[in-house]
Structure formats: C-alpha cells, structure tokens
Design a protein around this motif. Structure first.
Motif, PDB file in Angstrom:
ATOM      1  N   TYR A   1      -2.443  -6.247  -6.363  1.00 30.23           N
ATOM      2  CA  TYR A   1      -1.223  -5.765  -5.717  1.00 30.23           C
ATOM      3  C   TYR A   1      -0.486  -6.907  -5.025  1.00 30.23           C
ATOM      4  O   TYR A   1       0.750  -6.976  -5.036  1.00 30.23           O
ATOM      5  CB  TYR A   1      -1.555  -4.665  -4.703  1.00 30.23           C
TER       6      TYR A   1
ATOM      7  N   SER B   1       4.416   4.343   0.418  1.00 26.33           N
ATOM      8  CA  SER B   1       3.252   3.757  -0.236  1.00 26.33           C
ATOM      9  C   SER B   1       3.322   4.078  -1.725  1.00 26.33           C
ATOM     10  O   SER B   1       3.542   5.223  -2.103  1.00 26.33           O
ATOM     11  CB  SER B   1       1.958   4.304   0.365  1.00 26.33           C
TER      12      SER B   1
ATOM     13  N   LEU C   1       5.374  -0.004  -6.578  1.00 26.90           N
ATOM     14  CA  LEU C   1       5.494  -1.071  -5.588  1.00 26.90           C
ATOM     15  C   LEU C   1       6.768  -1.875  -5.825  1.00 26.90           C
ATOM     16  O   LEU C   1       7.526  -2.149  -4.886  1.00 26.90           O
ATOM     17  CB  LEU C   1       4.270  -1.990  -5.638  1.00 26.90           C
TER      18      LEU C   1
ATOM     19  N   TYR D   1       0.157  -1.090   0.839  1.00 27.13           N
ATOM     20  CA  TYR D   1      -0.594  -1.084  -0.418  1.00 27.13           C
ATOM     21  C   TYR D   1      -1.950  -1.742  -0.175  1.00 27.13           C
ATOM     22  O   TYR D   1      -2.127  -2.514   0.763  1.00 27.13           O
ATOM     23  CB  TYR D   1       0.175  -1.790  -1.535  1.00 27.13           C
TER      24      TYR D   1
ATOM     25  N   GLY E   1       0.167   7.107  -1.851  1.00 30.81           N
ATOM     26  CA  GLY E   1      -0.378   5.799  -2.163  1.00 30.81           C
ATOM     27  C   GLY E   1      -1.337   5.790  -3.343  1.00 30.81           C
ATOM     28  O   GLY E   1      -1.569   6.818  -3.993  1.00 30.81           O
TER      29      GLY E   1
END
Length: 621
Positions: free
Chosen positions: A310, A439, A446, A465, A502
């Motif tokens: 990430y 999230s 993202l 994240y 998320g």
C-alpha cells in the motif's frame, strides 16, 4: 558481568554482537541500531546498579543487547513473535525495562520524572539515565524535557547516542549542530582539574553549583570560540567521545555519574557497528528481514506478480498527482522510506519534505502551506499521528485547510506490537468537525481517494490504509472521484448486513462467501467514508435488516460500529448490532494472522459471528 575486570568487557561486547547477528539472521528484527549500542549498553549496566538505578531507552529498538544482558538471553529467539518477548522495552516484561519505548523523544521527560520522584522520596542516591538516540533529538518533546531539566533540582544523566541516523538519515538543524559540535581536550582537562580542586576544598555546594556551571560555560566558550546549546540550558555537557570504546565509556560514566545536577554525555557511534553490510547501508539494515550472516545476503522472498505494498501505491500515485499540479507537496516526519515518500523526493525534491521526528510540526507545517494555496499530502503512521492530535484540531480543522493526511500502518501492524498498532485513528478523528475520514477497500480505491482528496477543498481529508500488500495486481487505474460521504453495496443479501470500512472488508468478503455456501444470505456494504457517513445507505440497512455486523481494523470503541449504532438509535431503527474490531485493550505483538485471530477479526471468526447472529430469534425485518 559486573564482577569482570574492565579489560574483559570488549569480549562481552563481541559475544553480544555475534549473538544478535546470529538470532536476527533467522528471526527478523531491528538490527542496525542495536549493534551500534552494544558498548554503551555494557558500560551502563557495568557502572550503574540496575534495576534500582533506572535506564530509560529512547528509541527502544537500540536495546536488544540490554534485553540479552537482563535475563532474556534464552528467550531472545522468540523476539517479536506471538507470545515471545517484545521488540521494544516494556516494564511488564522486565524490571530492567523502566519505561515504554516504542516511539521516540520521550526518554528525557520520563527520566526527569523518575529522578524528581526519587528526590521527593528521599532517594536521591538512585541514578536515572535517559539514553536518547536514532534521531530522537529532532522531536520537540525532547527539548521540552531538557528545558524542564534545566530549572528543577535533579541529577539526571542524558546520554546522547549520536549515530547521524534514525531509520533514514537525520535531517535538520539539530543534526548539523551535532555534526559540527566540538569539545576541546584542553578545556575538558582544565574543567576537570578545576572541578576536582574545588570539590576537595569543599567549595562546591548546591547553592553555588549554578555559578560554577556558568563559569564552566564561559571558560568553554572562550577556549572553543563557540557556545554549546546544552550548556545554554545549564546542562553540563561532556563529549563527544567514542561510543565504541567500552573502557573509556566506563571511565567517563564513572567520573560523572555522581556529579550533582543535570548532565549530558555525547557519544558518537556507528549504526550497524561490527557487521560490515549494516555499517555500509544503515537504512537497508535497520530491519533487514532474514539474511545470510556469513555472506550478508538478504533472504528476500522470491518476487512474483504479487500485489504492491500500500505504501508504494501511495508513493507512485503521489508522484502522478504532483506531475499534474505543482501545488502538491509531500511531508513526512522522518519516515520517507517507510511510507515511500522517497519516490516524491526523487521526482520533486523541492516539493518533498522530511521534517524529522516531529509529527505535530509536520501537521502544522502542512497547514501553513495549505493556508497559502499548496496541497500538502502529509504521510504519518497512524499511531504516530496521536502526537499531533492538537495540531489536527487547532491548526488544520478549525480553518478547514486543504491538508491530506495519509495514515500508513492503520490498524494492527504485526510484530512491532502495542506501541505501533494504528488502533485509534477512526475513533479519535471522528469527533473533529470539518474532517473527512476515509479508507480504501483496495489499491484502486486508494488511488481514487488520493485523487478525490486532491480535488476536495473542504477541510482535512484523512485516508487510512494498512501496512503490507493489497489485493490487486493491476492497480494503476485512471483515477476517478469517489463522492465524499457515499458508500456502496457490494453484495445483496437477506439474512444479515455486514458493514465494513477499509481493506478488512476483503476478509469479511471471505466470510460472507463461506456463509453463502452454508445457505446464509449476507449483504455486504463498504462504507468507504466514516465521516461524513453515508446516511442514505444506512437508512437502507436500517429498513431492510434486523441483524447487522460491523467490521473494522480499529478499536470497537468509537469507530465504525459505534457510528452505525448511533445512527440506528437516532433514526428509530432497532437492529441487533454486533461490532467486530480491535477489542478495548492493548494488543501484543505477533503476525497479522495471529493478531486477527486473537481479536476475532479473521474470516473464521466473522463467519462464526454471522452464524451466531442469524441463529438468534428474529429474522428479516
């Protein structure tokens, strides 16, 4: 060890260093910092009567030899493993671990408090040492402690372990000062002789100490033609000295330990000392993973077409956005490698800033840029943003400034343990007005959230994240807006609604699919935004379901589950709600899989929660 002659101590250091390398080659941990602090550790425990005397470590990943010397040699192979010893000092693990030491810059304040407590209790003969290193002097809390130490009666000893490194190379004026600082041998000799003569003549007393100290400071400034920052705080300064000469360290510590008043010993060390690969590349060998101790080859997992970290998706995406708009800047408090701000620093060095271990400053610095029209992406680990809570409220949220807060390492982080878990950001940010909290479910989300944050000028925009890899191999999408405050239904269902936020939503999806194989129909809603939360979607859930499960990689106290229950109550819905997330306690270290299982957040536990809830009296509304 204290029974050995001083000339035997280098052999102890060699044995410690070899043992650390042996164990960490198979059991990954923080290598470089602890190798650099071996001689200091041996000297401190040799000179001081620990644990009655206190050593406060800062930062904690330089304390592996301390753990080995203080009764944990046999358990050292369990380092950072579930049920084993922790990677940082913790008083619950050993009486020799005098304070928690998972982050940085708190040692001077804590040690000063201990020293003051001993003075009040009439135990002024007990010594307290703050060992501050690995860039921790760039943190503002360290200077608050120094300022306080300079005015209140205490006998605190500060050891500044100066290796010019934190995880990445240190930055800022303090680092340049430490590089440039010098101490004249002539001055040291004169001062020592003067001090000894005055002591023998009984001319030094507590009421005259300040005058003697000022005389010393003036003498030093005259000889060196420079003023010493620490002595400007009325803290006696000694050094710099070679931090790898254990015999000299023992002598110097013995000379100064009983001097009255606060004092600072400045030692120069090399991160990774004694292991050539670590000496040559301190950042890489800060926490290298498994390695061949004989060849120095890191045993990295074989690279396949796996999802990206990430943090790397963040780093590459930030560069893409910065290429389109020169207003975009990047800010990180001393973690450019850890958060992948390095990509921005390479592509746009004039628009990327490492501000040192100074999270509060990072936020307010970003707010200042935003006030003048820039769009800063401020990347801070979730647990470390806790140190900037006031700045988020006072300096960013009140003014509705366009600051993008990217919270890496959100949720459970694994082997770094209790001080590093990003458990609280959803809960502590949710009450703040003007803040958007989001999230992503995956890497594409993202990127889309970063693009949305760039385009949304409504106040601070938070994107959280986790540590580690995502879900997707093909993640470099054409970025698009994700409407603020809008979630989505990922799966229809009739028996129960599972509400997530998320990447942990992917874990919940596995449980939902397993439930379907058992004939249980579970709907899946991905909220994307905790604040503003999607009221339309929650109304749909409230009307359709009498059973709701919320899943979040954060504390269950005050986060998504709490928000959903508040909404249902306020709007007259009466579903049975079960919250799944990090329990209301501090969680130990271990692998992510082990900790998810411990906290009931893995797919089998979520599946069991679905089974249990559906098995309750009642059904579809």
């Amino acid at each position: 060890m204290r029974k050995l002659a001083v000339d035997k101590l280098p052999a102890v250091c060699d044995e410690l260093r070899k043992y650390i390398i042996d164990v960490l080659s198979e059991r990954p941990g923080h290598l470089g910092a602890s190798l650099g602090a071996v001689e200091l550790t041996v000297a401190l425990h040799y000179v001081f009567n620990t644990p009655d005397d206190r050593i406060v470590w800062d930062v904690g990943h330089q304390a592996y030899s301390h753990k080995i010397l203080t009764g944990r040699r046999e358990a050292f192979h369990t380092l950072r493993q579930f049920g084993g010893i922790g990677g940082f000092p913790h008083p619950e693990e050993s009486a020799y671990d005098t304070f928690i030491a998972g982050h940085a810059s708190n040692s001077i304040s804590a040690a000063l408090g201990m020293s003051t407590a001993f003075e009040i209790a009439g135990e002024g003969g007990r010594h307290v040492v703050a060992v501050i290193g690995d860039g921790a002097m760039t943190g503002g809390l360290a200077f608050e402690g120094i300022n306080n130490a300079s005015i209140d009666p205490n006998n605190l000893l500060i050891v500044l372990n100066d290796n010019d490194m934190s995880i990445d190379r240190n930055v800022g004026g303090m680092n340049r000062y430490l590089v440039d600082i010098t101490t004249s041998q002539t001055y040291n000799h004169i001062r020592y002789e003067v001090y000894q003569r005055l002591l023998k003549l009984n001319l030094i007393s507590e009421d005259r100490r300040e005058n003697i100290l000022r005389f010393n400071n003036s003498l030093k400034a005259l000889i060196n033609r420079q003023h010493n920052l620490f002595e400007g705080f009325s803290i006696r300064y000694f050094g710099p000295i070679d931090g790898h000469d254990v015999g000299d360290l023992v002598k110097k510590l013995g000379d100064i330990k009983d001097m009255k008043g606060p004092k600072l010993l400045h030692i120069k060390t090399k991160k990774g000392k004694g292991y050539k690969p670590a000496e040559q590349s301190a950042t890489v060998w800060h926490a290298p993973g498994r390695f061949n101790k004989d060849t120095g080859q890191r045993l990295l997992p074989e690279r396949t077409n796996e999802p990206q970290l990430y943090q790397d998706v963040f780093g590459h995406t930030l560069v893409e956005l910065a290429e389109k708009d020169q207003r975009i800047t990047g800010v990180t408090p001393a973690m450019p490698t850890g958060c992948s701000m390095t990509y921005m620093m390479k592509a746009f060095p004039d628009r990327a800033f490492d501000v040192g271990i100074a999270e509060g400053h990072a936020v307010t610095f970003s707010a200042g840029m935003a006030k003048e029209g820039m769009i800063p992406f401020c990347n801070i680990y979730s647990s470390f943003l806790q140190r900037a809570y006031d700045q988020v409220i006072h300096d960013a949220a009140i003014l509705k400034l366009h600051v993008v807060l990217c919270l890496d390492r959100a949720g459970l982080v694994g082997e770094d343990g209790v001080t590093h878990h990003g458990a609280f950001d959803l809960a502590y940010l949710r009450p703040i007005p003007n803040v958007i909290i989001s999230s992503p479910l995956n890497e594409i989300d993202l990127r889309n959230l970063m693009f949305t944050a760039y385009k949304t000028d409504r106040g601070p925009f938070v994107i959280r994240y986790p540590r580690g890899k995502g879900e997707l191999r093909d993640w470099q999408n054409e970025m698009e807006l994700l409407p603020v405050g809008r979630g989505r239904r990922l799966r229809e269902g009739t028996d129960v609604a599972v509400v997530t936020i998320g990447p942990i939503g992917n874990v919940a999806r596995q449980a939902i699919e397993a439930a379907a194989e058992e004939g249980i129909s579970a709907a899946h809603y991905d909220m994307i935004y905790l604040k503003p939360i999607d009221a339309e979607l929650l109304h749909e859930i409230g009307r359709r379901y009498s059973r709701i499960i919320t899943v979040e990689n954060g504390t269950v106290v005050g986060g998504l589950g709490t928000a959903v229950m508040e909404f249902m109550m306020e709007h007259g819905y009466t579903p049975r709600v079960q919250r799944i997330g990090i329990p209301d306690r501090f969680i130990e270290h271990g692998s992510i899989a082990e900790l998810y299982n411990l906290c009931g957040m893995d797919a089998p536990h979520i599946l069991e929660a679905i089974r249990s809830l559906v098995g309750q009296k009642g059904g579809q509304a």
